[in-house]
Motif scaffolding. Structure first.
Motif, PDB file in Angstrom:
ATOM      1  N   ARG A  27     -83.394  65.201 112.022  1.00 16.05           N
ATOM      2  CA  ARG A  27     -82.198  65.830 111.463  1.00 16.05           C
ATOM      3  C   ARG A  27     -82.441  66.275 110.022  1.00 16.05           C
ATOM      4  O   ARG A  27     -83.136  65.607 109.259  1.00 16.05           O
ATOM      5  N   PRO A  28     -81.821  67.376 109.629  1.00 14.25           N
ATOM      6  CA  PRO A  28     -81.949  67.808 108.237  1.00 14.25           C
ATOM      7  C   PRO A  28     -81.074  67.007 107.289  1.00 14.25           C
ATOM      8  O   PRO A  28     -81.285  67.037 106.076  1.00 14.25           O
ATOM      9  N   GLN A  29     -80.090  66.282 107.843  1.00 15.54           N
ATOM     10  CA  GLN A  29     -79.178  65.504 107.000  1.00 15.54           C
ATOM     11  C   GLN A  29     -79.675  64.064 106.842  1.00 15.54           C
ATOM     12  O   GLN A  29     -80.522  63.601 107.594  1.00 15.54           O
ATOM     13  N   ILE A  30     -79.074  63.392 105.868  1.00 12.00           N
ATOM     14  CA  ILE A  30     -79.338  61.968 105.667  1.00 12.00           C
ATOM     15  C   ILE A  30     -78.037  61.194 105.850  1.00 12.00           C
ATOM     16  O   ILE A  30     -76.948  61.701 105.571  1.00 12.00           O
ATOM     17  N   ASN A  31     -78.160  59.966 106.321  1.00  8.08           N
ATOM     18  CA  ASN A  31     -76.996  59.103 106.501  1.00  8.08           C
ATOM     19  C   ASN A  31     -76.685  58.428 105.167  1.00  8.08           C
ATOM     20  O   ASN A  31     -77.379  57.495 104.758  1.00  8.08           O
ATOM     21  N   ILE A  32     -75.652  58.877 104.506  1.00  6.07           N
ATOM     22  CA  ILE A  32     -75.363  58.383 103.157  1.00  6.07           C
ATOM     23  C   ILE A  32     -74.802  56.963 103.170  1.00  6.07           C
ATOM     24  O   ILE A  32     -74.750  56.310 102.125  1.00  6.07           O
ATOM     25  N   LEU A  33     -74.388  56.457 104.319  1.00  3.50           N
ATOM     26  CA  LEU A  33     -73.903  55.084 104.382  1.00  3.50           C
ATOM     27  C   LEU A  33     -75.043  54.077 104.298  1.00  3.50           C
ATOM     28  O   LEU A  33     -74.852  52.943 103.848  1.00  3.50           O
ATOM     29  N   ASP A  34     -76.231  54.480 104.736  1.00  3.28           N
ATOM     30  CA  ASP A  34     -77.369  53.568 104.790  1.00  3.28           C
ATOM     31  C   ASP A  34     -78.522  53.958 103.878  1.00  3.28           C
ATOM     32  O   ASP A  34     -79.429  53.152 103.658  1.00  3.28           O
ATOM     33  N   ALA A  35     -78.516  55.171 103.364  1.00  2.00           N
ATOM     34  CA  ALA A  35     -79.656  55.672 102.591  1.00  2.00           C
ATOM     35  C   ALA A  35     -79.816  54.916 101.278  1.00  2.00           C
ATOM     36  O   ALA A  35     -78.837  54.468 100.659  1.00  2.00           O
TER      37      ALA A  35
ATOM     38  N   ARG B 114     -69.251  53.861  97.866  1.00  2.00           N
ATOM     39  CA  ARG B 114     -69.823  53.328  99.105  1.00  2.00           C
ATOM     40  C   ARG B 114     -69.708  51.811  99.156  1.00  2.00           C
ATOM     41  O   ARG B 114     -69.401  51.236 100.202  1.00  2.00           O
ATOM     42  N   ASN B 115     -69.943  51.157  98.038  1.00  2.00           N
ATOM     43  CA  ASN B 115     -69.832  49.698  98.004  1.00  2.00           C
ATOM     44  C   ASN B 115     -68.383  49.234  98.105  1.00  2.00           C
ATOM     45  O   ASN B 115     -68.103  48.189  98.707  1.00  2.00           O
ATOM     46  N   ALA B 116     -67.470  50.001  97.513  1.00  2.00           N
ATOM     47  CA  ALA B 116     -66.073  49.583  97.473  1.00  2.00           C
ATOM     48  C   ALA B 116     -65.368  49.797  98.812  1.00  2.00           C
ATOM     49  O   ALA B 116     -64.575  48.953  99.238  1.00  2.00           O
ATOM     50  N   ALA B 117     -65.657  50.927  99.471  1.00  2.00           N
ATOM     51  CA  ALA B 117     -64.956  51.246 100.724  1.00  2.00           C
ATOM     52  C   ALA B 117     -65.917  51.913 101.701  1.00  2.00           C
ATOM     53  O   ALA B 117     -65.815  53.113 101.972  1.00  2.00           O
ATOM     54  N   PRO B 118     -66.869  51.160 102.242  1.00  2.00           N
ATOM     55  CA  PRO B 118     -67.837  51.765 103.158  1.00  2.00           C
ATOM     56  C   PRO B 118     -67.218  52.281 104.444  1.00  2.00           C
ATOM     57  O   PRO B 118     -67.797  53.127 105.125  1.00  2.00           O
TER      58      PRO B 118
ATOM     59  N   GLN C 227     -65.390  59.474 105.670  1.00  2.00           N
ATOM     60  CA  GLN C 227     -65.052  60.871 105.447  1.00  2.00           C
ATOM     61  C   GLN C 227     -64.820  61.162 103.965  1.00  2.00           C
ATOM     62  O   GLN C 227     -65.276  62.176 103.431  1.00  2.00           O
ATOM     63  N   ALA C 228     -64.130  60.246 103.272  1.00  2.00           N
ATOM     64  CA  ALA C 228     -63.896  60.436 101.838  1.00  2.00           C
ATOM     65  C   ALA C 228     -65.207  60.407 101.075  1.00  2.00           C
ATOM     66  O   ALA C 228     -65.389  61.146 100.098  1.00  2.00           O
ATOM     67  N   LEU C 229     -66.127  59.584 101.516  1.00  2.00           N
ATOM     68  CA  LEU C 229     -67.428  59.508 100.849  1.00  2.00           C
ATOM     69  C   LEU C 229     -68.188  60.808 101.002  1.00  2.00           C
ATOM     70  O   LEU C 229     -68.799  61.302 100.041  1.00  2.00           O
ATOM     71  N   VAL C 230     -68.158  61.393 102.182  1.00  2.00           N
ATOM     72  CA  VAL C 230     -68.834  62.672 102.401  1.00  2.00           C
ATOM     73  C   VAL C 230     -68.201  63.765 101.550  1.00  2.00           C
ATOM     74  O   VAL C 230     -68.890  64.571 100.919  1.00  2.00           O
ATOM     75  N   GLU C 231     -66.903  63.787 101.508  1.00  2.00           N
ATOM     76  CA  GLU C 231     -66.204  64.826 100.735  1.00  2.00           C
ATOM     77  C   GLU C 231     -66.476  64.704  99.247  1.00  2.00           C
ATOM     78  O   GLU C 231     -66.445  65.704  98.515  1.00  2.00           O
ATOM     79  N   SER C 232     -66.779  63.515  98.775  1.00  2.00           N
ATOM     80  CA  SER C 232     -67.047  63.324  97.348  1.00  2.00           C
ATOM     81  C   SER C 232     -68.372  63.964  96.921  1.00  2.00           C
ATOM     82  O   SER C 232     -68.637  64.093  95.727  1.00  2.00           O
ATOM     83  N   LEU C 233     -69.194  64.368  97.893  1.00  2.00           N
ATOM     84  CA  LEU C 233     -70.487  64.968  97.572  1.00  2.00           C
ATOM     85  C   LEU C 233     -70.383  66.436  97.198  1.00  2.00           C
ATOM     86  O   LEU C 233     -71.363  67.023  96.724  1.00  2.00           O
TER      87      LEU C 233
END
Length: 308
Positions: free
Chosen positions: A198-206, A229-233, A237-243
């Motif tokens: 995949r061209p993407q990375i999993n930001i929850l685990d990276a 990510r640490n506060a609300a893993p 969806q909110a984490l992705v949008e913050s990028l």
């Protein structure tokens, strides 16, 4: 007088024989100890493979089994990471498993993600862009209509090989790419894979270094993303949008390729680490296939015992 001299000579000879026998006994005892140590180490290495196999089986079970309390027929998302500890005989095994989507795929990642990784690892911006260009050129088939300039660069550099012109079969091949310093290759390897697809990375685990590779990921934004990510893993969806614009290269999904790391600690003090990448199949008779297997053995304790 002659009898006393003869008795003295016999006594000296007997003492020399006793000393020689004592020396031989010492040498033999050292040999026996070293041999026993060698057999113990060999036995532990055989045990380590069994422990590693058990770790893989347990990781696969956690990946594909329905979680406790799951409703019948409900769709359950497969975990992308996990950790567990178990004991087998005289060894304790600490196991971590992570989806390969937490790493940057050498064969699928776009140029900006590859360049971002090298920049995050300390390369100058222009150098990072050049390294990414070399990787893209290595994995891209040569065009029939354009002269193979990349191959000519390798010939001019005096190396006896040309770019592969197809996908990397292993991350270690990065060391063959022209123009990338060995230090940069060494720094990058822990964050690369060829099994994500995949061209993407999993930001929850990276790892933070991988997230830092995303376009526009300034230090302040990186710290904010890691804190969120640490506060609300669970709020993926909110984490992705913050990028911001970088969210096109981010995902929260895992994949079927999983890296299992088993750290085996024997009561004797010896430590062994097995790192395996597996591919989860849909075949009920063969739930997974092993893609790579690597063992690291810490012989420090072994050497210490052998020199006692």
């Amino acid at each position: 007088m002659r009898k006393q001299n003869a008795d003295g000579f016999i006594l000296v000879a007997v003492l020399w024989i006793i000393a020689a026998l004592a020396t031989l006994a010492t040498i033999f005892s050292v040999y026996v100890i070293n041999t026993a140590t060698a057999f113990t180490v060999h036995d532990e290495r055989l045990q380590a493979e069994g422990c590693a196999r058990a770790a893989i089986e347990l990781a696969v079970y956690q990946l594909i089994a329905n979680p406790p309390g799951a409703q019948q027929g409900a769709q359950q998302s497969m975990p992308t990471r996990g950790r567990f500890v178990f004991r087998v005989g005289n060894a304790q095994v600490t196991t971590d498993f992570n989806s390969e989507t937490a790493r940057i795929d050498l064969n699928a990642a776009p140029k900006e993600l590859l360049a971002g990784l090298f920049a995050a690892l300390g390369a100058a911006p222009n150098d990072a862009q050049a390294y990414a260009d070399r990787i893209i050129a290595w994995r891209s088939p040569p065009s029939a209509n354009i002269a193979d300039n990349e191959a000519s660069n390798y010939r001019a550099a005096g190396v006896i090989y040309a770019p592969r012109g197809s996908q990397f079969p292993h991350t270690g091949e990065l060391g063959l790419v022209l123009g990338i310093p060995d230090l940069m290759v060494e720094r990058a390897l822990p964050f690369l894979t060829v099994y994500s697809g995949r061209p993407q990375i999993n930001i929850l685990d990276a790892a933070p270094q991988v997230i830092a590779a995303l376009p526009g990921m300034a230090p302040a934004r990186l710290q904010a993303v890691l804190a969120a990510r640490n506060a609300a893993p669970q709020d993926a969806q909110a984490l992705v949008e913050s990028l911001g614009a970088a969210q096109a290269l981010a995902t929260t999904q895992g994949g079927k390729s999983v890296r299992v790391t088993a750290r085996i600690a024997f009561d004797s003090g010896q430590r062994m680490t097995t790192e395996v990448v597996i591919f989860l199949t849909d075949n009920g008779t063969e739930p997974y296939r092993i893609l790579t297997w690597r063992d690291d053995i810490d012989d420090a304790q072994t050497d210490a015992r052998a020199t006692r």
